[in-house]
Write an enzyme that holds these catalytic residues in place. Structure first.
Site, PDB file in Angstrom:
ATOM      1  CD  GLU A 112      -0.015  -6.408   0.166  1.00 53.51           C
ATOM      2  OE1 GLU A 112       0.579  -8.078   0.397  1.00 53.51           O
ATOM      3  OE2 GLU A 112       1.094  -6.039   0.833  1.00 53.51           O
TER       4      GLU A 112
ATOM      5  CG  ASP B 221       4.633  -4.514   0.173  1.00 54.73           C
ATOM      6  OD1 ASP B 221       3.872  -4.995   0.099  1.00 54.73           O
ATOM      7  OD2 ASP B 221       4.889  -3.796   1.354  1.00 54.73           O
TER       8      ASP B 221
END
Length: 543
Positions: free
Chosen positions: A276, A206
């Site tokens: 990401e 993330d």
């Protein structure tokens, strides 16, 4: 039907990954929130699609201020999702079905209830005093610099015990870890090792470019708008997008840490990472740096295809920009995930178009060079849910309502049985409402006939049957700007794909004699070198 078995260290290259948002997938204890036992129960559905892997959004111990992206224990399961034994059972069943399992690692920040932060904020001199980003106020008491939080307001929160500010890129209850401290790096690598030893096959990292900040805490300059940018840092209603984020993320020190992370994974067989990257106009440059050399991330995804633009010009520009910027890295393409409006609603001009858009989008996605990620429910053609303000749970949407409705509309429960209470998701009260217009699209209602679900299965089977689609080369053909045409090639086999993303039929002049392929859902025959492609339709052939 089980998913095909995948093996080898590079199984992820060209793989199809199915994202599961656990709290909305399947509830088994009637508390209205999905759980790991529910994931296990529904694994046969995922395997029936023909995907290679699942990606699980966070299920770790958390106060749930940001739906689990605020972790208070990296090495345990939150009781609302079950237990470590439930995770092990799910992992074992996934592997039995031939599915790899990728889990989220949210390590740029923790929850403010994490024991690390509790200790860090207790004094300036404790053993974890510099595990987070702390800074003195300016002489007038204001924040150390002009950095902003994505969730609104300054990226700094005052703490009265330390009499300092701490940095948070998201909620004030999500303090940022200080990756300049080697002990912090060691701690998050230990957490990753915990799950590697348990048998997970990879990690979705993330906000992977948020780990490091500028040590000098320099102000960000204003953003000079780039009309050619294919990705933005935030909705235009959010002041975060008005800054050029030179100093609060994407710092050069991150390269060495990602190499450390990769070195850990390389001690285990067949493990992978997908990062990401949200870095505005610099996203592809960042992806190139993070995936080059074979010693950092295996692949990344950006937000380039997660916006409202579904045109030949936009998609070609995104892919060509990637090919130019990322010469030896790999990409994971997606049209939807848990952070954006579902693509059927973004791309379709009206309700009548939704099914055609759903079919065309997966056909296009499956034809691109790279790995691809599907988001739960898109295989049913689910549109974005329309929710009342009082139903919202997403702090991002609550903060910017009504100009931005947040992410809850794509996070509503999965619909399994059209006639059951809450469409089979739970016997309790669901944490988000189940939209009535989703019922008719339930899994059981699409098991037979020419449905979107059937089209997904057939399209992914087609992708598996064509080696060129896994890792073959890709080059675009010049045509009018309304058509998207490209060639995928491997070992001398050339596949032609033509996509008409407009609403009117268009003619494409084939470069040579073309033998049509049986592209699922799109029967077509070229005539005298000309290929007629209906609106929101596609053609494929060999030549």
């Amino acid at each position: 039907m089980a998913s095909r078995q995948v093996s080898g260290d590079d199984w992820w290259r060209g793989a199809v990954i199915y994202q599961v948002y656990p709290r909305s997938f399947q509830d088994t204890d009637d508390d209205g929130i999905g759980d790991l036992k529910g994931v296990t129960r529904r694994l046969p559905h995922i395997a029936s699609l023909g995907v290679e892997a699942i990606w699980l959004s966070p299920f770790f111990t958390s106060p749930q201020a940001d739906m689990g992206y605020d972790v208070s224990d990296y090495c345990d399961v939150d009781p609302m999702f079950g237990t470590l034994a439930d995770f092990d059972e799910m992992l074992g069943e996934a592997h039995r079905l031939g599915l790899k399992v990728i889990i989220d690692q949210v390590i740029s920040h923790t929850a403010d209830r994490h024991p690390w932060f509790v200790e860090s904020r207790s004094s300036r001199t404790n053993g974890k005093g510099d595990w987070y980003v702390w800074a003195d106020p300016k002489p007038d008491g204001t924040a150390p610099n002009n950095w902003l939080s994505i969730f609104g307001g300054p990226a700094w929160e005052w703490d009265g015990v330390r009499k300092q500010y701490y940095m948070h890129n998201f909620l004030g209850s999500q303090p940022d870890l200080n990756f300049h401290n080697p002990e912090v790096q060691d701690a998050v690598l230990d957490a990753a090792r915990f799950w590697l030893e348990r048998g997970v096959d990879g990690f979705r990292l993330d906000t992977v470019n948020f780990y490091f900040h500028d040590k000098h805490l320099r102000d960000n300059p204003p953003l000079v708008p780039d009309p050619d940018a294919t990705s933005n840092d935030a909705p235009d209603v959010n002041p975060y997008g008005m800054q050029d984020h030179l100093h609060d993320k994407s710092q050069p020190e991150n390269i060495a840490f990602l190499a450390r992370f990769r070195a850990l994974l390389d001690r285990y067989e067949g493990r992978m990472t997908v990062g990401e990257v949200g870095d505005g106009a610099r996203s592809l440059k960042t992806v190139a740096a993070y995936t080059s050399g074979g010693d950092k991330l295996n692949m990344c995804y950006t937000f380039d295809l997660l916006g409202p633009d579904f045109t030949a010009t936009h998609i070609r520009r995104c892919v060509e920009n990637f090919q130019e910027a990322v010469t030896d890295g790999w990409v994971c393409w997606a049209f939807s995930n848990h952070d954006v409006t579902r693509h059927v609603s973004r791309f379709a001009r009206n309700e009548a178009e939704r099914e055609r858009v759903a079919r065309l989008a997966i056909t296009l996605l499956s034809s691109l060079r790279g790995s691809i990620c599907l988001y739960q429910g898109e295989e049913l053609g689910l549109p974005e849910a329309e929710l009342a303000f009082e139903d919202l749970r997403d702090p991002y949407g609550i903060r910017f309502w009504p100009s931005y409705k947040g992410r809850d509309g794509c996070r509503t429960p999965m619909v399994w049985e059209h006639a059951a209470a809450n469409a089979g998701f739970t016997a309790g009260k669901p944490w988000l409402p189940v939209p009535e217009d989703h019922r008719r699209l339930s899994v059981d209602a699409q098991q037979t006939g020419d449905t979107v679900l059937d089209h997904y299965r057939a399209t992914l089977a087609f992708r598996r049957s064509q080696p060129a689609l896994s890792d073959g080369t890709m080059r675009f053909l010049d045509t009018n700007s309304d058509l998207l045409a490209f060639v995928r090639e491997k070992d001398g086999e050339r596949l032609l794909f033509v996509f008409n993303l407009t609403r009117e039929p268009l003619e494409f002049l084939a470069p040579s004699a073309v033998e049509p392929l049986e592209l699922p859902g799109y029967p077509a025959r070229p005539e005298a070198g000309s290929i007629r492609v209906a609106g929101l339709s596609a053609f494929s052939g060999k030549f």
